[in-house]
Write an enzyme that holds these catalytic residues in place. Structure first.
Site, short mmCIF file in Angstrom:
data_model
loop_
_atom_site.label_atom_id
_atom_site.label_comp_id
_atom_site.label_asym_id
_atom_site.label_seq_id
_atom_site.Cartn_x
_atom_site.Cartn_y
_atom_site.Cartn_z
N GLY A 142 -3.57 28.48 36.38
CA GLY A 142 -3.57 28.15 37.80
C GLY A 142 -4.72 28.79 38.56
O GLY A 142 -5.84 28.93 38.04
N VAL A 143 -4.42 29.20 39.75
CA VAL A 143 -5.47 29.72 40.63
C VAL A 143 -6.02 31.05 40.08
O VAL A 143 -7.22 31.34 40.22
CB VAL A 143 -4.95 29.84 42.07
CG1 VAL A 143 -3.92 30.92 42.25
CG2 VAL A 143 -6.09 30.01 43.04
N ASP A 144 -5.18 31.83 39.45
CA ASP A 144 -5.60 33.10 38.86
C ASP A 144 -6.70 32.87 37.81
O ASP A 144 -7.77 33.50 37.85
CB ASP A 144 -4.35 33.76 38.24
CG ASP A 144 -4.56 35.21 37.84
OD1 ASP A 144 -5.69 35.57 37.49
OD2 ASP A 144 -3.58 35.97 37.86
N TYR A 182 5.22 29.50 39.50
CA TYR A 182 6.35 30.34 39.90
C TYR A 182 7.47 29.57 40.59
O TYR A 182 8.54 30.13 40.85
CB TYR A 182 5.88 31.51 40.76
CG TYR A 182 5.32 32.69 39.99
CD1 TYR A 182 5.08 32.60 38.62
CD2 TYR A 182 5.03 33.89 40.61
CE1 TYR A 182 4.57 33.68 37.90
CE2 TYR A 182 4.52 34.98 39.90
CZ TYR A 182 4.28 34.86 38.54
OH TYR A 182 3.78 35.95 37.83
N SER A 214 2.93 31.44 44.83
CA SER A 214 4.24 31.20 44.20
C SER A 214 4.68 29.74 44.09
O SER A 214 5.68 29.46 43.44
CB SER A 214 5.39 31.97 44.89
OG SER A 214 5.38 33.34 44.52
N ASN A 246 -0.15 37.83 38.66
CA ASN A 246 1.13 38.28 38.09
C ASN A 246 1.17 39.81 38.13
O ASN A 246 0.15 40.47 38.35
CB ASN A 246 1.33 37.74 36.67
CG ASN A 246 0.17 38.10 35.75
OD1 ASN A 246 -0.18 39.26 35.59
ND2 ASN A 246 -0.44 37.08 35.15
P1 ADP Z 1 2.01 30.92 41.13
O1 ADP Z 1 2.21 31.44 39.73
O2 ADP Z 1 2.00 32.03 42.18
O3 ADP Z 1 2.94 29.82 41.47
P2 ADP Z 1 -0.20 29.07 40.57
O4 ADP Z 1 -1.61 29.43 40.29
O5 ADP Z 1 0.59 28.45 39.48
O6 ADP Z 1 0.48 30.42 41.14
O7 ADP Z 1 -0.14 28.10 41.81
C1 ADP Z 1 -0.34 28.49 43.13
C2 ADP Z 1 -1.04 27.38 43.88
O8 ADP Z 1 -2.43 27.45 43.60
C3 ADP Z 1 -0.61 25.97 43.48
O9 ADP Z 1 -0.41 25.21 44.65
C4 ADP Z 1 -1.83 25.45 42.69
O10 ADP Z 1 -1.95 24.05 42.85
C5 ADP Z 1 -2.94 26.15 43.42
N1 ADP Z 1 -4.27 26.22 42.78
C6 ADP Z 1 -4.60 26.11 41.46
N2 ADP Z 1 -5.96 26.22 41.32
C7 ADP Z 1 -6.46 26.41 42.57
C8 ADP Z 1 -7.77 26.58 43.11
N3 ADP Z 1 -8.87 26.59 42.34
N4 ADP Z 1 -7.91 26.72 44.47
C9 ADP Z 1 -6.83 26.72 45.27
N5 ADP Z 1 -5.56 26.57 44.82
C10 ADP Z 1 -5.39 26.41 43.49
#
Ligand code: ADP
Length: 180
Positions: A38-40, A127, A123, A30
């Site tokens: 999520g991934v962050d 997002y 995203s 962000n």
């Molecule tokens: P954004 O806020 O940019 O949408 P998110 O983290 O919510 O970011 O999601 C982005 C993508 O990352 C989604 O498809 C989610 O399923 C995926 N994701 C979540 N955890 C992981 C991980 N450990 N490795 C790869 N992708 C992931």
């Protein structure tokens, strides 16, 4: 599945980005670089506090841009934090901002002489960016960049779960047909 672009590889796999052995991984961050779910969240948990310390020093990153930090305890040496747009219906420049988020990462990769990077699907989680269109922007931006900058050897998309993987697979197959 993977396709070759010149001598470079554009690959999609289903998995967890925190476990990749590419030189860099991208984060879907962000604008405050404040960490989140999520991934962050997964990247900060796996990489340890050095990544957040580096983010705090940088302070923030505008939407459509990216910044580089250490990879902390990850196998990847670097994390490139990209800030994608929040999807608000598609009329607010989201497509351009999403493309720009990927391009900013790729430019950092080139500047640093990094040979391999793994991306999550920026995203398309919290997002709200529609997955199919998001996958098309992600993969075409990387394909076009690799055809211009062959020094990057490997770009891998790491898709979390079957649904995300299938969407990217469909898009990559369509690109492969266009390219053939
Ligand atoms: P954004 O806020 O940019 O949408 P998110 O983290 O919510 O970011 O999601 C982005 C993508 O990352 C989604 O498809 C989610 O399923 C995926 N994701 C979540 N955890 C992981 C991980 N450990 N490795 C790869 N992708 C992931």
């Amino acid at each position: 599945m993977q396709i070759t672009i010149g001598s470079s590889i554009l690959e999609i796999v289903q998995g967890d980005i925190t476990r990749q052995d590419t030189e860099a991984i991208a984060n879907a961050a962000n604008a405050r670089l404040a960490g989140g779910g999520g991934v962050d969240g997964a990247i900060h948990r796996a990489g340890g506090p050095a990544i957040m310390a580096a983010c705090r020093k940088i302070g923030g990153c505008p939407t459509g841009h990216a910044v580089l930090t250490t990879g902390g305890n990850l196998k990847a040496k670097y994390v490139i934090h990209a800030v994608g747009p929040v999807y608000r219906g598609g009329g607010k420049g989201e497509a351009g901002l999403l493309k720009s988020a990927y391009l900013s990462c790729l430019k950092i990769v080139s500047e640093k002489g990094i040979k391999s990077i793994a991306f999550p699907s920026i995203s398309t989680g919290v997002y709200g960016y529609p997955l199919e269109e998001g996958s098309r922007i992600a993969l075409t931006t990387c394909r076009d960049y690799l055809s211009e900058y062959p020094e990057i050897e490997w770009v891998r998309f790491v898709l979390f779960g079957e649904t995300n993987y299938r969407a990217y697979e469909k898009t990559l197959k369509a690109l492969q047909r266009e390219y053939a």
